[in-house]
Design a protein around this motif. Sequence first.
Motif, mmCIF file in Angstrom:
data_model
loop_
_atom_site.group_PDB
_atom_site.id
_atom_site.type_symbol
_atom_site.label_atom_id
_atom_site.label_comp_id
_atom_site.label_asym_id
_atom_site.label_seq_id
_atom_site.Cartn_x
_atom_site.Cartn_y
_atom_site.Cartn_z
ATOM 1 N N THR A 7 56.557 44.300 46.709
ATOM 2 C CA THR A 7 57.061 45.607 46.314
ATOM 3 C C THR A 7 57.610 46.326 47.535
ATOM 4 O O THR A 7 56.961 46.368 48.575
ATOM 5 C CB THR A 7 55.941 46.451 45.680
ATOM 6 N N LEU A 8 58.810 46.883 47.394
ATOM 7 C CA LEU A 8 59.398 47.732 48.428
ATOM 8 C C LEU A 8 59.188 49.180 48.009
ATOM 9 O O LEU A 8 59.574 49.570 46.906
ATOM 10 C CB LEU A 8 60.896 47.461 48.565
ATOM 11 N N HIS A 9 58.564 49.968 48.878
ATOM 12 C CA HIS A 9 58.338 51.391 48.609
ATOM 13 C C HIS A 9 59.374 52.209 49.360
ATOM 14 O O HIS A 9 59.595 51.991 50.557
ATOM 15 C CB HIS A 9 56.936 51.810 49.060
ATOM 16 N N ARG A 35 63.794 48.403 39.654
ATOM 17 C CA ARG A 35 63.347 49.751 40.022
ATOM 18 C C ARG A 35 62.181 50.185 39.142
ATOM 19 O O ARG A 35 62.198 50.013 37.928
ATOM 20 C CB ARG A 35 64.508 50.731 39.881
ATOM 21 N N GLU A 37 59.907 53.700 38.671
ATOM 22 C CA GLU A 37 59.811 55.103 39.071
ATOM 23 C C GLU A 37 58.594 55.753 38.424
ATOM 24 O O GLU A 37 58.241 55.458 37.288
ATOM 25 C CB GLU A 37 61.075 55.853 38.680
ATOM 26 N N HIS A 41 57.853 59.228 43.214
ATOM 27 C CA HIS A 41 57.793 57.941 43.905
ATOM 28 C C HIS A 41 58.765 56.955 43.258
ATOM 29 O O HIS A 41 58.877 56.888 42.039
ATOM 30 C CB HIS A 41 56.367 57.374 43.817
ATOM 31 N N THR A 42 59.465 56.200 44.104
ATOM 32 C CA THR A 42 60.319 55.106 43.629
ATOM 33 C C THR A 42 59.961 53.857 44.410
ATOM 34 O O THR A 42 59.781 53.907 45.623
ATOM 35 C CB THR A 42 61.815 55.418 43.827
ATOM 36 N N GLU A 43 59.837 52.760 43.702
ATOM 37 C CA GLU A 43 59.585 51.474 44.348
ATOM 38 C C GLU A 43 60.406 50.415 43.643
ATOM 39 O O GLU A 43 60.937 50.645 42.547
ATOM 40 C CB GLU A 43 58.098 51.117 44.327
ATOM 41 N N SER A 45 60.225 46.369 42.540
ATOM 42 C CA SER A 45 59.462 45.143 42.346
ATOM 43 C C SER A 45 60.426 43.976 42.594
ATOM 44 O O SER A 45 61.502 43.919 41.995
ATOM 45 C CB SER A 45 58.925 45.117 40.921
ATOM 46 N N ILE A 72 63.543 52.279 53.141
ATOM 47 C CA ILE A 72 62.319 51.588 52.742
ATOM 48 C C ILE A 72 61.214 52.006 53.705
ATOM 49 O O ILE A 72 61.373 51.899 54.913
ATOM 50 C CB ILE A 72 62.508 50.054 52.794
ATOM 51 N N SER A 74 57.802 50.915 53.249
ATOM 52 C CA SER A 74 56.809 49.853 53.400
ATOM 53 C C SER A 74 57.075 48.716 52.420
ATOM 54 O O SER A 74 57.776 48.876 51.423
ATOM 55 C CB SER A 74 55.391 50.389 53.196
ATOM 56 N N GLU A 76 54.838 45.981 50.267
ATOM 57 C CA GLU A 76 53.484 45.661 49.785
ATOM 58 C C GLU A 76 53.488 44.230 49.266
ATOM 59 O O GLU A 76 54.250 43.894 48.364
ATOM 60 C CB GLU A 76 53.100 46.630 48.676
#
Length: 101
Positions: A7-9, A35, A37, A41-43, A45, A72, A74, A76
């Motif tokens: 996952t990109l945060h 995406r 949401e 917060h948006t991340e 997958s 970006i 972080s 995960e």
Amino acid sequence: MRSWYFTLHLQEPLTPDQADTLDGLDRFNDGRIGRVESPGHTEFSCLFTTETLTEAIAEALDFFEDFPGVLISSVELDHFDLDSNGMSTPAVVPVPPPLPV
């Protein structure tokens, strides 16, 4: 080749204009990155097939190269994925609690 799930945060949630731009970019519609949401917060997958985890993350980050203002914060990693790719160690995969006696 191995499959890598992570996952990109984002540093900040997408603005409405950024979300509209992203919806029009073909590279975000090939099934490898999606995406997610939630309020504030948006991340993203990600599922990439490469030889190494480093290659997978670099390939995912390339998606954002021409997407100004989106940073970006972080990455995960999924500990189950590390285990299935033979990369789990006590430092990256939590040791399960002992079974009750």
